[in-house]
Design an enzyme around this catalytic site. Structure first.
Site, PDB file in Angstrom:
ATOM      1  N   CYS A 102       0.835  -1.205   0.000  1.00  0.00           N
ATOM      2  CA  CYS A 102       0.000   0.000   0.000  1.00  0.00           C
ATOM      3  C   CYS A 102       0.870   1.256   0.000  1.00  0.00           C
ATOM      4  CB  CYS A 102      -0.939   0.017   1.212  1.00  0.00           C
ATOM      5  SG  CYS A 102      -1.982   1.490   1.196  1.00  0.00           S
ATOM      6  N   ASP A 117      -3.160  -3.605 -14.102  1.00  0.00           N
ATOM      7  CA  ASP A 117      -3.635  -3.204 -15.431  1.00  0.00           C
ATOM      8  C   ASP A 117      -4.211  -4.327 -16.282  1.00  0.00           C
ATOM      9  OD1 ASP A 117      -3.331  -0.440 -15.255  1.00  0.00           O
ATOM     10  OD2 ASP A 117      -1.176  -0.611 -15.549  1.00  0.00           O
ATOM     11  N   ARG A 170      -8.911  -2.806 -10.302  1.00  0.00           N
ATOM     12  CA  ARG A 170      -9.773  -1.750 -10.853  1.00  0.00           C
ATOM     13  C   ARG A 170     -10.595  -2.216 -12.053  1.00  0.00           C
ATOM     14  NH1 ARG A 170      -5.060   2.177 -11.850  1.00  0.00           N
ATOM     15  NH2 ARG A 170      -4.197   0.110 -12.293  1.00  0.00           N
TER      16      ARG A 170
END
Ligand SMILES: Cc1cc2nc3c(=O)[nH]c(=O)nc-3n(C[C@H](O)[C@H](O)[C@H](O)COP(=O)(O)O)c2cc1C
Length: 346
Positions: free
Chosen positions: A100, A202, A225
Site C-alpha cells: 500500500c 492493469d 480496478r
C-alpha cells in the site's frame, strides 16, 4: 498452482481493495467466476484493539470461499497477533500487505514502506507464518521507486520466511497508480520465485488477462480496478482462458441489473444508510460510457433512499432503450479497449 490445500488451474482472483472488496462486491465477483476473493486490507492494530468495523471486514459466507483475509501493520507482534485473530474466521489463507502506497499506511511504516526495510519485512512475515495454522502469502510492489527496485532481493527472504505465494503489482511505491504496470518486471519476478506468483496490474479486459498469463508466465492473475463496475470480466476471462472465446458482452440491461443487485447486497450487509451511501462510488463505473450518464449519476449520488436509487436506475434503463433504438449506445467492449489497448498492442 497450489496454496495450502487449494489446487487451482490458472485462477483469476479479485484483488484486495479498500472500500471496494467488501462482502457485497466479493459475492458478485464470485458469482461471475472469480476463483479467489480477497478482503479489503485490515489494520493489525485495529484487530488487536477489537475494533468492530475491522472485524466486520473479515466476515464472509461459505458461498464466497475461498476468501483471503489481508492484514497490514508495521510490527511483528501486532501482525502475529492480528493474524491469529484473522485465522479464527478460517480464511483460505492470510495475505500480508506490503504494497500500500498511501500515506496513512506507508507513512506509518507499514504497507509499501517495508520495501525499504527488507529485513523487517521478512521478520514480520516469519512471525505471521509462525502464528497461524493457515498458509501465508504476501502482496507487494517492485520496490520503493524505479531507482531502488529490490523485489528480486526480497523474494528469497520472503520464501525463507515461509510464504506460500507472492502477489506482485508491477509498479513501485512512487508510481502509485500512474503509468502502466510493468509486466516485464512481473516476468522477472516469476523467473526468480520458487513459490507461485500472482500477477497484478492493469488487467482491464479478458484479453489483458490472457496476455498477462502469456507475458509473465505467472501462476495466477489478480484483477483490481478492472473489476470495479465490471464484474463480468471474471466470466469473460474464464471463458477466454478455457475456451478461447467470449460468449457475450454485457449490455446496459445487464450492467444496471448488477448495479441493483450490488446495491441490495450492500444494504443487506451494511444497513440502509451506509449500504446506500457506500454504493455512491460505484454507479459511475457501472454506467460508464452510456449516453447522458452524468445527469443520472448526479441524481444517484444525491439520493439517500435505496428504493429511490433503484427507481432512478430503472428509469434510466428505459431511457437507454430509447438511445438503443436511435443507435446511440456504444459497444461496452470498446470502452474497455480504450483502457487496455496500450497493453494488448505493445
Ligand atoms: C480503491 C483501491 C483500493 C485498494 N486497496 C487495496 C488494499 O486494501 N490492499 C492491497 O493490497 N491493495 C489495494 N489496492 C491495490 C490493488 O489491489 C491492486 O494491486 C492495484 O489496483 C493494481 O491492480 P489493478 O490494475 O488490477 O487495479 C487498492 C486499489 C484501489 C484502486
Amino acid at each position: 498452482m497450489q496454496i495450502g490445500g487449494f489446487d487451482m488451474k490458472r485462477p483469476v482472483m479479485l484483488a484486495p481493495m479498500e472500500e471496494v472488496s467488501d462482502r457485497s462486491f466479493r459475492k458478485i465477483c464470485k458469482r461471475f467466476g472469480a476463483d479467489v476473493v480477497y478482503t479489503e486490507f485490515i489494520s493489525a492494530e485495529a484487530l488487536r484493539r477489537q475494533v468492530d468495523k475491522s472485524f466486520r471486514k473479515m466476515e464472509f459466507d461459505p458461498d464466497e470461499a475461498p476468501v483471503v483475509v489481508q492484514i497490514f501493520g508495521n510490527s511483528e507482534d501486532a501482525m502475529a497477533e492480528a493474524a491469529a485473530i484473522a485465522a479464527d474466521v478460517r480464511p483460505a489463507w492470510i495475505d500480508i500487505n506490503f504494497g500500500c502506497p498511501a500515506k496513512k499506511v506507508a507513512g506509518k511504516g507499514a504497507g509499501a514502506a517495508l520495501l525499504k526495510e527488507p529485513e523487517k519485512m521478512a521478520a514480520i512475515t516469519a512471525a505471521v507464518v509462525k502464528a497461524v495454522p493457515v498458509p501465508v502469502t504476501v502482496k507487494t510492489r517492485l520496490g520503493w521507486d524505479r531507482e531502488s527496485i529490490n523485489i528480486l532481493d526480497i523474494i528469497p527472504r520472503l520464501e525463507d520466511a515461509g510464504i506460500q505465494a507472492l502477489a506482485i503489482h508491477g509498479r513501485t511505491r512512487s508510481e502509485m497508480y500512474r503509468g502502466v504496470a510493468d509486466w516485464d518486471w512481473i516476468a522477472r519476478v516469476k523467473e526468480r520465485a520458487t513459490v507461485p506468483v500472482i500477477a497484478n496490474g492493469d488487467i482491464w479486459c479478458a484479453a489483458d488477462a490472457r496476455e498477462m498469463y502469456r507475458h509473465t508466465g505467472a501462476d495466477a492473475i489478480m484483477i483490481g480496478r478492472g473489476a470495479i463496475g465490471n464484474p463480468f470480466i471474471f466470466r469473460q476471462t474464464k471463458e477466454l482462458l478455457d475456451h478461447g472465446r467470449i460468449s457475450s458482452q454485457p449490455d446496459f440491461h445487464d450492467r444496471i441489473e448488477v448495479a441493483i443487485e450490488h446495491l441490495r447486497l450492500s444494504v443487506h450487509y451494511k444497513g440502509e444508510r451506509y449500504g446506500t451511501l457506500e454504493m455512491r462510488r460505484h454507479y459511475a463505473t457501472y454506467l460508464k460510457g452510456l449516453p447522458k450518464v452524468s445527469k443520472v449519476r448526479d441524481k444517484l449520488v444525491r439520493e439517500d433512499s435505496w428504493q429511490q436509487v433503484i427507481e432512478i436506475l430503472r428509469a434510466y434503463e428505459e431511457e437507454c432503450e430509447g438511445y438503443e433504438r436511435e443507435g446511440k449506445i456504444r459497444d461496452y467492449a470498446e470502452f474497455l479497449n480504450d483502457h487496455s489497448k496500450r497493453l494488448v498492442l505493445r
